[in-house]
Design a protein around this motif. Structure first.
Motif, PDB file in Angstrom:
ATOM      1  N   TYR A 263      -6.416 -11.956  46.914  1.00 11.08           N
ATOM      2  CA  TYR A 263      -6.176 -12.597  45.625  1.00 11.08           C
ATOM      3  C   TYR A 263      -5.067 -13.652  45.741  1.00 11.08           C
ATOM      4  CZ  TYR A 263      -5.164 -12.865  40.591  1.00 11.08           C
ATOM      5  OH  TYR A 263      -4.952 -13.295  39.309  1.00 11.08           O
TER       6      TYR A 263
ATOM      7  N   LEU B 265     -10.141 -16.865  43.482  1.00  8.85           N
ATOM      8  CA  LEU B 265     -11.172 -15.853  43.326  1.00  8.85           C
ATOM      9  C   LEU B 265     -10.866 -15.038  42.078  1.00  8.85           C
ATOM     10  CD1 LEU B 265     -11.381 -14.537  46.981  1.00  8.85           C
ATOM     11  CD2 LEU B 265     -13.059 -15.932  45.809  1.00  8.85           C
ATOM     12  N   ARG B 266     -11.906 -14.693  41.376  1.00  7.26           N
ATOM     13  CA  ARG B 266     -11.693 -13.853  40.203  1.00  7.26           C
ATOM     14  C   ARG B 266     -11.355 -12.439  40.652  1.00  7.26           C
ATOM     15  NH1 ARG B 266     -16.921 -14.763  36.629  1.00  7.26           N
ATOM     16  NH2 ARG B 266     -17.091 -12.664  37.453  1.00  7.26           N
ATOM     17  N   THR B 267     -10.432 -11.831  39.956  1.00  7.85           N
ATOM     18  CA  THR B 267     -10.035 -10.464  40.278  1.00  7.85           C
ATOM     19  C   THR B 267     -11.243  -9.532  40.196  1.00  7.85           C
ATOM     20  OG1 THR B 267      -7.972 -11.003  39.180  1.00  7.85           O
ATOM     21  CG2 THR B 267      -8.264  -8.734  39.825  1.00  7.85           C
ATOM     22  N   ARG B 268     -12.088  -9.773  39.237  1.00 10.85           N
ATOM     23  CA  ARG B 268     -13.268  -8.926  39.080  1.00 10.85           C
ATOM     24  C   ARG B 268     -14.156  -8.988  40.316  1.00 10.85           C
ATOM     25  NH1 ARG B 268     -17.192  -7.839  34.132  1.00 10.85           N
ATOM     26  NH2 ARG B 268     -18.797  -6.778  35.287  1.00 10.85           N
ATOM     27  N   ASP B 269     -14.306 -10.181  40.908  1.00  9.07           N
ATOM     28  CA  ASP B 269     -15.128 -10.318  42.112  1.00  9.07           C
ATOM     29  C   ASP B 269     -14.518  -9.545  43.281  1.00  9.07           C
ATOM     30  OD1 ASP B 269     -16.892 -11.925  40.729  1.00  9.07           O
ATOM     31  OD2 ASP B 269     -15.963 -13.792  41.403  1.00  9.07           O
ATOM     32  N   ILE B 270     -13.201  -9.628  43.421  1.00  9.39           N
ATOM     33  CA  ILE B 270     -12.525  -8.896  44.498  1.00  9.39           C
ATOM     34  C   ILE B 270     -12.711  -7.396  44.313  1.00  9.39           C
ATOM     35  CG2 ILE B 270     -10.272  -8.364  45.514  1.00  9.39           C
ATOM     36  CD1 ILE B 270      -9.476 -11.268  44.785  1.00  9.39           C
TER      37      ILE B 270
ATOM     38  N   ASN C 238     -15.152  -5.845  42.611  1.00  9.94           N
ATOM     39  CA  ASN C 238     -16.552  -5.450  42.798  1.00  9.94           C
ATOM     40  C   ASN C 238     -16.960  -5.448  44.266  1.00  9.94           C
ATOM     41  OD1 ASN C 238     -17.248  -4.827  40.161  1.00  9.94           O
ATOM     42  ND2 ASN C 238     -17.688  -6.949  39.654  1.00  9.94           N
ATOM     43  N   VAL C 239     -16.505  -6.439  45.032  1.00  9.69           N
ATOM     44  CA  VAL C 239     -16.840  -6.468  46.460  1.00  9.69           C
ATOM     45  C   VAL C 239     -16.178  -5.289  47.175  1.00  9.69           C
ATOM     46  CG1 VAL C 239     -16.496  -7.763  48.614  1.00  9.69           C
ATOM     47  CG2 VAL C 239     -17.301  -8.935  46.560  1.00  9.69           C
TER      48      VAL C 239
ATOM     49  N   ARG D  30     -18.009  -2.109  46.272  1.00  9.38           N
ATOM     50  CA  ARG D  30     -19.297  -2.048  46.959  1.00  9.38           C
ATOM     51  C   ARG D  30     -19.105  -1.701  48.438  1.00  9.38           C
ATOM     52  NH1 ARG D  30     -24.945  -3.139  45.921  1.00  9.38           N
ATOM     53  NH2 ARG D  30     -24.140  -3.846  43.932  1.00  9.38           N
TER      54      ARG D  30
ATOM     55  N   PRO E 137     -21.701  -2.234  40.164  1.00 10.69           N
ATOM     56  CA  PRO E 137     -20.389  -2.821  39.856  1.00 10.69           C
ATOM     57  C   PRO E 137     -19.665  -1.961  38.821  1.00 10.69           C
ATOM     58  CG  PRO E 137     -22.101  -4.501  39.797  1.00 10.69           C
ATOM     59  CD  PRO E 137     -22.789  -3.161  39.951  1.00 10.69           C
TER      60      PRO E 137
ATOM     61  N   ARG F  74      -7.312  -3.612  38.215  1.00  8.11           N
ATOM     62  CA  ARG F  74      -6.962  -5.024  38.056  1.00  8.11           C
ATOM     63  C   ARG F  74      -5.449  -5.185  37.890  1.00  8.11           C
ATOM     64  NH1 ARG F  74      -5.411  -8.518  34.635  1.00  8.11           N
ATOM     65  NH2 ARG F  74      -6.119 -10.661  34.622  1.00  8.11           N
TER      66      ARG F  74
END
Length: 179
Positions: free
Chosen positions: A36, A46-51, A53-54, A57, A65, A76
């Motif tokens: 981040y 990068l969006r925190t949500r994307d970090i 979720n990846v 996963r 997700p 978060r």
């Protein structure tokens, strides 16, 4: 993410754990926060949500997700708080000189020295870039100068394929000392 932000994230991660005790902090949270923060430093946000979720996963293959529930918001907030902690621990020194530009310069010079057939036949450049990426798995980025890392990965790539730099014997010194 591109190579430079990833390299910055790895360097931040390693530098943080050089300054602190590995057992005191969750390495996965520090890794997410490093990514981040590196996105911000290298202007590839990068969006925190994307970090999240990846990461979710990766640690829980096949999972969906995360829902935007209290668990997500706690994670978060933890990433943001860890980012602030990391900035304080690193004394806001999170901009680094990476070996990438040096390696590119050395590869271009080497390509001009070697004959075209030899250059096209051996994947020296691909191997050198792969070795450079792999060098960030450890703390090499903190222990050595960027120029030295670039020369080292290029030298190793040349050794792997048995390629000798032309006119090195006539020059009186190894090619890597000319840079």
């Amino acid at each position: 993410m591109q190579s430079i932000p990833i390299a910055t994230a790895c360097t931040i991660y390693h530098k943080f754990f050089c300054e602190t005790n590995l057992d005191a902090y969750d390495p996965y949270l520090v890794a997410m926060s490093s990514i981040y923060l590196a996105g911000k430093v290298e202007e590839q946000h990068l969006r925190t949500r994307d970090i999240i979720n990846v990461s979710n996963r990766y640690f829980n293959p096949g999972s969906e997700p995360l829902e935007l529930d209290s668990r997500f918001w706690e994670l978060r907030d933890s990433i943001v708080q860890c980012e602030l902690l990391m900035l304080r621990v690193l004394r806001f020194q999170v901009s680094f000189q990476h070996p990438h530009k040096y390696l590119l310069h050395y590869l271009i010079s080497l390509k001009n020295w070697l004959n075209r057939y030899r250059w096209q036949r051996t994947p020296i450049a691909i191997t050198a870039w792969a070795l450079l990426r792999d060098s960030y798995h450890g703390g090499l980025c903190l222990r050595f100068q960027a120029q030295h890392i670039a020369v080292a990965v290029l030298y190793l790539a040349l050794q792997v394929y048995g390629v000798e730099v032309p006119a090195e014997a006539e020059a009186g010194k190894p090619w890597w000392q000319t840079h």
